[in-house]
Scaffold this active site. Structure first.
Site, PDB file in Angstrom:
ATOM      1  N   CYS A 185       0.855  -1.196   0.000  1.00 51.38           N
ATOM      2  CA  CYS A 185       0.000   0.000   0.000  1.00 51.38           C
ATOM      3  C   CYS A 185       0.892   1.248   0.000  1.00 51.38           C
ATOM      4  CB  CYS A 185      -0.920   0.011   1.218  1.00 51.38           C
ATOM      5  SG  CYS A 185      -1.988  -1.438   1.273  1.00 51.38           S
ATOM      6  N   CYS A 244       1.946   3.258   3.316  1.00 55.49           N
ATOM      7  CA  CYS A 244       2.295   2.460   4.495  1.00 55.49           C
ATOM      8  C   CYS A 244       3.787   2.158   4.594  1.00 55.49           C
ATOM      9  CB  CYS A 244       1.507   1.153   4.448  1.00 55.49           C
ATOM     10  SG  CYS A 244       1.962   0.029   5.757  1.00 55.49           S
ATOM     11  N   GLY A 293       1.529  -5.796   8.864  1.00 59.04           N
ATOM     12  CA  GLY A 293       1.100  -6.981   8.130  1.00 59.04           C
ATOM     13  C   GLY A 293      -0.386  -6.988   7.830  1.00 59.04           C
ATOM     14  N   GLU A 294      -0.757  -7.862   6.893  1.00 61.34           N
ATOM     15  CA  GLU A 294      -2.163  -8.051   6.534  1.00 61.34           C
ATOM     16  C   GLU A 294      -2.617  -9.344   7.231  1.00 61.34           C
ATOM     17  OE1 GLU A 294      -4.923  -6.949   5.031  1.00 61.34           O
ATOM     18  OE2 GLU A 294      -5.819  -8.931   5.192  1.00 61.34           O
ATOM     19  N   SER A 320      -8.427  -6.520  11.079  1.00 62.90           N
ATOM     20  CA  SER A 320      -8.536  -5.671   9.894  1.00 62.90           C
ATOM     21  C   SER A 320      -8.080  -6.434   8.659  1.00 62.90           C
ATOM     22  CB  SER A 320      -7.698  -4.404  10.068  1.00 62.90           C
ATOM     23  OG  SER A 320      -6.343  -4.708   9.868  1.00 62.90           O
ATOM     24  N   SER A 350     -10.129  -1.944   5.260  1.00 66.32           N
ATOM     25  CA  SER A 350      -9.473  -0.708   4.821  1.00 66.32           C
ATOM     26  C   SER A 350     -10.047  -0.309   3.472  1.00 66.32           C
ATOM     27  CB  SER A 350      -7.966  -0.932   4.682  1.00 66.32           C
ATOM     28  OG  SER A 350      -7.454  -1.386   5.907  1.00 66.32           O
ATOM     29  N   LEU A 351     -10.662   0.841   3.415  1.00 72.05           N
ATOM     30  CA  LEU A 351     -11.376   1.244   2.197  1.00 72.05           C
ATOM     31  C   LEU A 351     -10.586   2.308   1.421  1.00 72.05           C
ATOM     32  CD1 LEU A 351     -14.017   0.870   0.638  1.00 72.05           C
ATOM     33  CD2 LEU A 351     -15.083   2.505   2.159  1.00 72.05           C
ATOM     34  N   HIS A 352     -10.434   3.453   1.995  1.00 67.30           N
ATOM     35  CA  HIS A 352      -9.591   4.561   1.507  1.00 67.30           C
ATOM     36  C   HIS A 352     -10.030   5.225   0.206  1.00 67.30           C
ATOM     37  CE1 HIS A 352      -7.388   3.085   4.815  1.00 67.30           C
ATOM     38  NE2 HIS A 352      -6.664   2.197   4.177  1.00 67.30           N
ATOM     39  N   HIS A 408      -0.608  10.072   8.806  1.00 70.17           N
ATOM     40  CA  HIS A 408       0.669  10.490   9.388  1.00 70.17           C
ATOM     41  C   HIS A 408       1.727  10.367   8.304  1.00 70.17           C
ATOM     42  CE1 HIS A 408      -1.049  10.540  13.351  1.00 70.17           C
ATOM     43  NE2 HIS A 408      -1.494   9.313  13.190  1.00 70.17           N
TER      44      HIS A 408
HETATM   45  S1  SF4 Z   1      -1.839  -4.336   4.051  1.00 70.18           S
HETATM   46 FE1  SF4 Z   1      -1.560  -3.043   5.872  1.00 70.18          FE
HETATM   47  S2  SF4 Z   1       0.558  -3.427   6.535  1.00 70.18           S
HETATM   48 FE2  SF4 Z   1       0.365  -4.196   4.445  1.00 70.18          FE
HETATM   49  S3  SF4 Z   1       1.078  -2.525   3.125  1.00 70.18           S
HETATM   50 FE3  SF4 Z   1      -1.157  -2.342   3.292  1.00 70.18          FE
HETATM   51  S4  SF4 Z   1      -1.508  -0.974   5.032  1.00 70.18           S
HETATM   52 FE4  SF4 Z   1       0.620  -1.678   5.163  1.00 70.18          FE
END
Ligand code: SF4
Length: 345
Positions: free
Chosen positions: A117, A120, A158-159, A190, A212-214, A288
């Site tokens: 992402c 991140c 992590g995911e 999540s 996580s939508l965004h 952030h």
């Molecule tokens: S899945 Fe979560 S930890 Fe992995 S890159 Fe995306 S935001 Fe970062």
């Protein structure tokens, strides 16, 4: 020399297998899980209701398997960020966030991440390894605030649903009577929306889900989160609509607001369309800033207007309080620094 296996992180079923292999009485497994998940011990030898022989047999093949954090940063607002060393060169972060009515622990599920992402820091590290259930739960067990934690969120590095098996195992231990005995209503996992794994999680666990939508727009979301090219956001929301969340089990959507990018009236309109028919809420998150991205933090006025517009559309929306901003609030910064130190050695 064969490496000893950790006992911490084993389910009751696995402990039962171990005790039967060693020829120990069946009830010993329940005694061991009590020591592992309910008491504060540092070695197998402290399991004093087990016979000396049983402790010796266990110690010959196993170790307790807990480990203390290697460092901690504390924010002015009481948030603490712990760093745990995992394996040879791995580091994961854990955040303890005390509030008036609850104390939340944010745990990591992988060392690094492969999802890439754009916003991140963990994603920029790349992927190193999956955490085991024991390594996930050690982040709870081995901090001084262990007994004070009321809520656990799997939102660290992590995911989680790229490591579903170990995450589900850790949830089983967290929520079982023989384990930590926590309510699944106090635990949230999540995901960025890996559909097949999300279905497994929905079937096998009762914990809450945060997606996580965004962005509600495919093109934009694919830029922010490459996973969208494989699992488009409409397919993700379709699965959630069909699941039927209620009061007992909740789904929420995480939405990081970026300046001049995903906070327009078109986004409000499309979000309302996308989430129509799903009982849910949106958590807006301030970005952030991290090194190496053009993405910017949105201004406060715009953030509040965006929240109000979503609420007017009937989607319960709140802005998540920023915590620990003075201690590298963005997840992944602390561990990245440790990794760089190792690489420089
Ligand atoms: S899945 Fe979560 S930890 Fe992995 S890159 Fe995306 S935001 Fe970062």
């Amino acid at each position: 020399m064969t490496m000893k296996e950790p006992l911490f992180g084993k389910t009751l079923e696995q402990l039962t297998e171990i005790t039967s292999e060693l020829g120990l009485p069946k009830y010993t497994a329940g005694q061991i899980s009590g020591w592992l998940y309910k008491k504060d011990i540092t070695s197998i030898n402290e399991m004093t209701n087990l016979s000396k022989r049983a402790r010796q047999m266990l110690s010959d093949k196993y170790l307790l398997g807990t480990s203390l954090p290697v460092s901690v940063q504390e924010s002015k607002d009481g948030t603490k960020k712990y760093l745990f060393k995992v394996g040879e060169n791995g580091f994961v972060e854990t955040a303890y966030i005390p509030e008036k009515k609850r104390n939340t622990l944010c745990v990591s599920s992988q060392i690094g991440c492969k999802m890439g992402c754009m916003f991140c820091m963990t994603g920029k590290q790349g992927f190193q390894a999956n955490l085991t259930a024991g390594e996930i739960l050690n982040q709870l067990r081995s901090i001084p605030e262990f007994q004070k934690v009321t809520n656990v969120v799997y939102m660290g590095m992590g995911e989680p649903l790229d490591n579903t098996e170990e995450v589900l195992k850790s949830l089983e231990i967290l929520t079982s009577e023989w384990g930590f005995g926590k309510s699944p209503r106090k635990i949230t996992v999540s995901t960025i929306g890996i559909i097949p794994e999300m279905k497994v999680f929905l079937e096998k666990s009762e914990c809450h889900l945060a997606v996580s939508l965004h962005s509600p727009f495919d093109q934009e979301r694919s830029k922010l989160m490459p996973v969208n090219k494989i699992y488009p956001v409409k397919d993700v929301t379709e699965v959630l609509r069909n699941y039927g969340f209620g009061r007992q089990r909740r789904v929420s959507f995480e939405y990081i607001v970026f300046k001049n990018l995903n906070d327009t009236p078109q986004h409000v309109k499309e979000l309302a369309r996308l989430l129509n028919g799903i009982k849910c809420r949106i958590n807006l998150i301030r970005f952030h800033k991290i090194p190496g991205t053009p993405l910017e933090t949105t201004d406060e006025k715009r953030l509040v207007e965006f929240k109000d517009a979503l609420n007017e559309k009937g989607i319960t929306t709140t802005i998540r309080a920023s915590r620990g901003q003075d201690i590298d609030a963005a997840c992944g910064l602390l561990s990245t620094r440790e990794l760089l130190k190792i690489k420089r050695l």
